[in-house]
Design a protein around this motif. Structure first.
Motif, PDB file in Angstrom:
ATOM      1  N   ILE A 140      68.280  48.403  30.801  1.00  0.00           N
ATOM      2  CA  ILE A 140      68.706  47.704  29.583  1.00  0.00           C
ATOM      3  C   ILE A 140      67.499  47.099  28.873  1.00  0.00           C
ATOM      4  O   ILE A 140      67.360  47.214  27.653  1.00  0.00           O
ATOM      5  CB  ILE A 140      69.768  46.641  29.914  1.00  0.00           C
ATOM      6  CG1 ILE A 140      71.085  47.322  30.305  1.00  0.00           C
ATOM      7  CG2 ILE A 140      69.976  45.682  28.737  1.00  0.00           C
ATOM      8  CD1 ILE A 140      72.111  46.404  30.923  1.00  0.00           C
ATOM      9  N   TRP A 141      66.600  46.460  29.625  1.00  0.00           N
ATOM     10  CA  TRP A 141      65.414  45.877  29.005  1.00  0.00           C
ATOM     11  C   TRP A 141      64.469  46.933  28.453  1.00  0.00           C
ATOM     12  O   TRP A 141      63.803  46.708  27.438  1.00  0.00           O
ATOM     13  CB  TRP A 141      64.706  44.917  29.952  1.00  0.00           C
ATOM     14  CG  TRP A 141      65.244  43.546  29.778  1.00  0.00           C
ATOM     15  CD1 TRP A 141      66.075  42.873  30.611  1.00  0.00           C
ATOM     16  CD2 TRP A 141      65.046  42.689  28.646  1.00  0.00           C
ATOM     17  NE1 TRP A 141      66.410  41.655  30.071  1.00  0.00           N
ATOM     18  CE2 TRP A 141      65.786  41.516  28.866  1.00  0.00           C
ATOM     19  CE3 TRP A 141      64.324  42.804  27.457  1.00  0.00           C
ATOM     20  CZ2 TRP A 141      65.815  40.472  27.955  1.00  0.00           C
ATOM     21  CZ3 TRP A 141      64.356  41.755  26.552  1.00  0.00           C
ATOM     22  CH2 TRP A 141      65.091  40.612  26.810  1.00  0.00           C
TER      23      TRP A 141
ATOM     24  N   ASN B 227      71.854  33.613  27.755  1.00  0.00           N
ATOM     25  CA  ASN B 227      71.080  34.175  26.651  1.00  0.00           C
ATOM     26  C   ASN B 227      70.364  33.093  25.857  1.00  0.00           C
ATOM     27  O   ASN B 227      69.412  33.381  25.138  1.00  0.00           O
ATOM     28  CB  ASN B 227      71.978  35.007  25.742  1.00  0.00           C
ATOM     29  CG  ASN B 227      72.416  36.277  26.425  1.00  0.00           C
ATOM     30  OD1 ASN B 227      71.668  36.868  27.196  1.00  0.00           O
ATOM     31  ND2 ASN B 227      73.638  36.689  26.168  1.00  0.00           N
TER      32      ASN B 227
ATOM     33  N   ILE C  57      66.006  47.824  25.134  1.00  0.00           N
ATOM     34  CA  ILE C  57      65.755  46.738  24.172  1.00  0.00           C
ATOM     35  C   ILE C  57      64.305  46.750  23.718  1.00  0.00           C
ATOM     36  O   ILE C  57      64.015  46.640  22.524  1.00  0.00           O
ATOM     37  CB  ILE C  57      66.135  45.372  24.791  1.00  0.00           C
ATOM     38  CG1 ILE C  57      67.646  45.272  24.971  1.00  0.00           C
ATOM     39  CG2 ILE C  57      65.610  44.218  23.940  1.00  0.00           C
ATOM     40  CD1 ILE C  57      68.101  44.074  25.793  1.00  0.00           C
ATOM     41  N   TYR C  58      63.381  46.912  24.663  1.00  0.00           N
ATOM     42  CA  TYR C  58      61.951  46.937  24.335  1.00  0.00           C
ATOM     43  C   TYR C  58      61.624  48.084  23.388  1.00  0.00           C
ATOM     44  O   TYR C  58      60.910  47.891  22.395  1.00  0.00           O
ATOM     45  CB  TYR C  58      61.120  47.059  25.623  1.00  0.00           C
ATOM     46  CG  TYR C  58      59.647  47.193  25.363  1.00  0.00           C
ATOM     47  CD1 TYR C  58      58.874  46.076  25.043  1.00  0.00           C
ATOM     48  CD2 TYR C  58      59.021  48.430  25.419  1.00  0.00           C
ATOM     49  CE1 TYR C  58      57.525  46.193  24.788  1.00  0.00           C
ATOM     50  CE2 TYR C  58      57.666  48.561  25.168  1.00  0.00           C
ATOM     51  CZ  TYR C  58      56.922  47.440  24.860  1.00  0.00           C
ATOM     52  OH  TYR C  58      55.588  47.568  24.610  1.00  0.00           O
TER      53      TYR C  58
ATOM     54  N   ILE D 209      63.611  49.649  21.291  1.00  0.00           N
ATOM     55  CA  ILE D 209      64.212  49.398  19.972  1.00  0.00           C
ATOM     56  C   ILE D 209      63.379  48.379  19.204  1.00  0.00           C
ATOM     57  O   ILE D 209      63.078  48.575  18.014  1.00  0.00           O
ATOM     58  CB  ILE D 209      65.675  48.931  20.119  1.00  0.00           C
ATOM     59  CG1 ILE D 209      66.551  50.084  20.613  1.00  0.00           C
ATOM     60  CG2 ILE D 209      66.208  48.370  18.795  1.00  0.00           C
ATOM     61  CD1 ILE D 209      67.955  49.671  21.017  1.00  0.00           C
ATOM     62  N   ILE D 210      62.989  47.307  19.871  1.00  0.00           N
ATOM     63  CA  ILE D 210      62.179  46.274  19.205  1.00  0.00           C
ATOM     64  C   ILE D 210      60.829  46.843  18.789  1.00  0.00           C
ATOM     65  O   ILE D 210      60.344  46.581  17.683  1.00  0.00           O
ATOM     66  CB  ILE D 210      62.017  45.035  20.114  1.00  0.00           C
ATOM     67  CG1 ILE D 210      63.350  44.299  20.221  1.00  0.00           C
ATOM     68  CG2 ILE D 210      60.935  44.099  19.589  1.00  0.00           C
ATOM     69  CD1 ILE D 210      63.361  43.173  21.235  1.00  0.00           C
TER      70      ILE D 210
ATOM     71  N   TYR E 164      66.356  32.471  25.901  1.00  0.00           N
ATOM     72  CA  TYR E 164      65.382  33.108  25.009  1.00  0.00           C
ATOM     73  C   TYR E 164      65.086  32.255  23.773  1.00  0.00           C
ATOM     74  O   TYR E 164      64.197  32.579  22.996  1.00  0.00           O
ATOM     75  CB  TYR E 164      65.860  34.506  24.616  1.00  0.00           C
ATOM     76  CG  TYR E 164      66.024  35.389  25.829  1.00  0.00           C
ATOM     77  CD1 TYR E 164      64.919  35.780  26.568  1.00  0.00           C
ATOM     78  CD2 TYR E 164      67.278  35.783  26.258  1.00  0.00           C
ATOM     79  CE1 TYR E 164      65.060  36.555  27.703  1.00  0.00           C
ATOM     80  CE2 TYR E 164      67.429  36.560  27.389  1.00  0.00           C
ATOM     81  CZ  TYR E 164      66.317  36.939  28.105  1.00  0.00           C
ATOM     82  OH  TYR E 164      66.466  37.704  29.236  1.00  0.00           O
TER      83      TYR E 164
END
Length: 144
Positions: free
Chosen positions: A118-119, A62, A122-123, A125-126, A65
């Motif tokens: 999962i991505w 992680n 995440i995308y 939510i962001i 990033y």
């Protein structure tokens, strides 16, 4: 690069303690679902060491990033590739996956779909949070 290495180590060390816990839960699931009753000392040792290493790598990766010069899609690709190889090696090492083309293809498909899902979450939510922040900023600017 030194900063990445230190951050990788820090995150990896924090995560690696979860490996044996995940393994214990996995063994309990295997006992209940697959009738696994006994394990050899070697199986337990390989399981503990491999899951600890997997948790270390997964936690440490992680840190990729945090590299500001690295484009996001490149970072996601590197992260996904390292996790894929790490998980595949762990499954094969522990004999949780047969050394045959079909099981590896099924595993690969499930991994890719799961990683992309999962991505996507995440995308979304962001994107939603960014939209909320932009709306708040616009409202604040109207009052100024």
């Amino acid at each position: 690069m030194k900063r990445f290495g230190l951050e990788f180590l820090r995150r990896g060390i924090m995560a690696c303690g979860l490996g044996p816990i995940v393994l214990a839960v996995l063994y309990l699931i295997l006992r209940e679902c697959a009738g696994l009753e006994t394990l050899t000392v070697s199986e337990v040792c390989i399981g503990i060491l491999s899951l600890t290493a997997l948790a270390f790598v997964a936690g440490g990766m992680n840190a990729i990033y945090q590299i500001e010069k690295l484009p996001l899609m490149v970072a996601i690709s590197i992260h996904g590739a390292v996790l894929y190889v790490s998980y595949l090696a762990t499954y094969l090492l522990n004999d949780w996956l047969d050394w045959d083309i079909l099981p590896i293809l099924v595993f690969s498909g499930i991994f890719v779909v799961g990683y992309l899902a999962i991505w996507a979450i995440i995308y979304s939510i962001i994107k939603r949070n960014t939209g909320k922040l932009n709306k708040l900023l616009q409202e604040k600017q109207q009052y100024l």
